[in-house]
Scaffold this active site. Structure first.
Site, PDB file in Angstrom:
ATOM      1  N   LYS A  53      46.897  64.337  11.843  1.00 33.30           N
ATOM      2  CA  LYS A  53      45.714  64.965  11.235  1.00 33.30           C
ATOM      3  C   LYS A  53      45.245  64.147  10.027  1.00 33.30           C
ATOM      4  CE  LYS A  53      47.059  69.369  13.138  1.00 33.30           C
ATOM      5  NZ  LYS A  53      47.788  70.637  13.010  1.00 33.30           N
ATOM      6  N   GLN A  97      50.460  74.126   8.471  1.00 25.13           N
ATOM      7  CA  GLN A  97      51.076  73.741   9.747  1.00 25.13           C
ATOM      8  C   GLN A  97      52.109  74.789  10.159  1.00 25.13           C
ATOM      9  OE1 GLN A  97      50.147  70.989  11.624  1.00 25.13           O
ATOM     10  NE2 GLN A  97      51.471  71.874  13.177  1.00 25.13           N
ATOM     11  N   ASP A 120      41.386  75.936  10.675  1.00 22.86           N
ATOM     12  CA  ASP A 120      42.159  76.181  11.896  1.00 22.86           C
ATOM     13  C   ASP A 120      41.645  77.439  12.604  1.00 22.86           C
ATOM     14  OD1 ASP A 120      44.050  74.450  12.837  1.00 22.86           O
ATOM     15  OD2 ASP A 120      45.672  75.160  11.530  1.00 22.86           O
TER      16      ASP A 120
END
Ligand code: NAD
Length: 301
Positions: A53, A97, A120
């Site tokens: 990422k 994460q 996200d």
């Protein structure tokens, strides 16, 4: 023989478009999108995902910040770090994460991310907005699948879609996004009875289970579009999806490979959400700077 949907090529194209858009954003209004990625603990797979990422941010020209935290961090401390990031104007997107250590509630933590920075799209607020088809962000993996479906040129309205998997991050939002495109959607899961009977009627079959060779040729209709979200390792430790690719490919109309299918799309969609957030936040920052100025000049009188 199926047409192979090349997720890597589509992802590269989208990232190139984002890089150009980013340059324009910098030139026009001097805004550089910023993404903060929080990683808790030392899970090796998570480390690889986070580093990919960060690399993608560098490629498209975003500012990025990796925040590595100890596995022992308390939920309270983690929430405090998120709140700090919520208040920073140089950070447009915040990503935590997953998975988190067992002593931390993912639900609580994800719920603390400012919905405007929730790139996200895991926070309850943003998930709810998908349900009413009035959203700002879409979760990256199912959004990536939608882009790959678009590549086939096949009209989704009225198609019989079967999604295997009902997780909050893939299966459920995937189903919602297909419904929003007027597909007829069936969601299957671990308690589904007669799975092959259901999947073999699907015009579009999407598997997000996490088991190698789970989708076999007898489960697939002739000419179906087969999208493999799974990321697994086979008996030789080789990366593979959920679909028994060699057996299913001759029967399918379109199929995504693993690697090189849905995986690269997830990161491209994260970049897309981050630049969208940056644009929206830039407008908001200008507005709130204006308000502060107005309030100051009022109090000066
Ligand atoms: P999950 O474990 O949360 O969900 C798996 C789902 O599979 C569950 O809903 C479960 O009910 C269903 N399932 C399990 N056994 C089944 C069975 N026998 N029959 C029918 N359904 C069954 O996993 P997830 O987070 O949704 O991820 C699924 C897979 O997708 C994993 O391999 C994961 O690594 C992968 N993934 C890939 C990406 C990407 O970027 N490509 C992103 C997220 C997840």
């Amino acid at each position: 023989m199926a047409v192979i949907i090349d997720g890597k090529a589509v992802s590269d194209r989208i990232k190139s478009e984002i890089a150009l858009e980013n340059k324009k954003l910098m030139d026009d209004i001097g805004v550089m999108p910023g993404l903060a990625v929080i990683i808790v603990g030392n899970d090796s797979a998570s480390k690889i995902y986070v580093s990919n990422k960060i690399k993608a941010c560098e490629k498209v020209g975003f500012y990025s910040e990796k925040i590595q935290l100890s596995e022992k961090i308390s939920q309270k401390e983690l929430v405090a770090r998120i709140e700090e990031l919520n208040n920073r104007v140089d950070i447009d997107g915040i990503l935590v994460q997953l998975p988190l250590p067992k002593h931390i509630s993912e639900k609580v933590v994800l719920g603390k991310i400012d919905p405007r920075k929730d790139v996200d799209c895991f926070s309850p607020f943003n998930v709810g907005r998908i349900t009413i088809n009035d959203y700002r962000f879409l979760p990256c993996t199912p959004a990536g699948v939608m882009e790959l479906l678009k590549e086939t040129g096949v009209e989704l309205a009225g198609k019989n879609c079967v999604v295997i998997g009902r997780s909050n991050i893939v299966g459920k939002p995937m189903a919602m996004m297909l419904i929003n495109e007027s597909a007829t959607v069936t969601v299957c899961h671990s308690k589904t009875v007669n799975l092959p009977e259901i999947t073999s009627k699907a015009d579009i079959l999407i598997s997000a289970v996490g088991k190698p060779k789970f989708v076999t040729a007898d489960m697939v209709k002739d000419g179906a579009i087969v999208i493999d979200v799974g990321i697994n390792h086979d008996e030789n430790g080789k990366l593979c999806g959920d679909v028994d690719f060699n057996a299913v490919e001759p029967k399918a109309g379109y199929i995504t490979p693993v690697p090189g299918g849905v995986g690269p799309m997830t990161i491209a969609m994260l970049m897309k959400n981050t630049i969208m957030a940056a644009k929206a936040n830039a407008i908001l920052n200008v507005k709130s700077a204006g308000k502060t100025k107005a309030a100051k000049s009022k109090s000066d009188k």
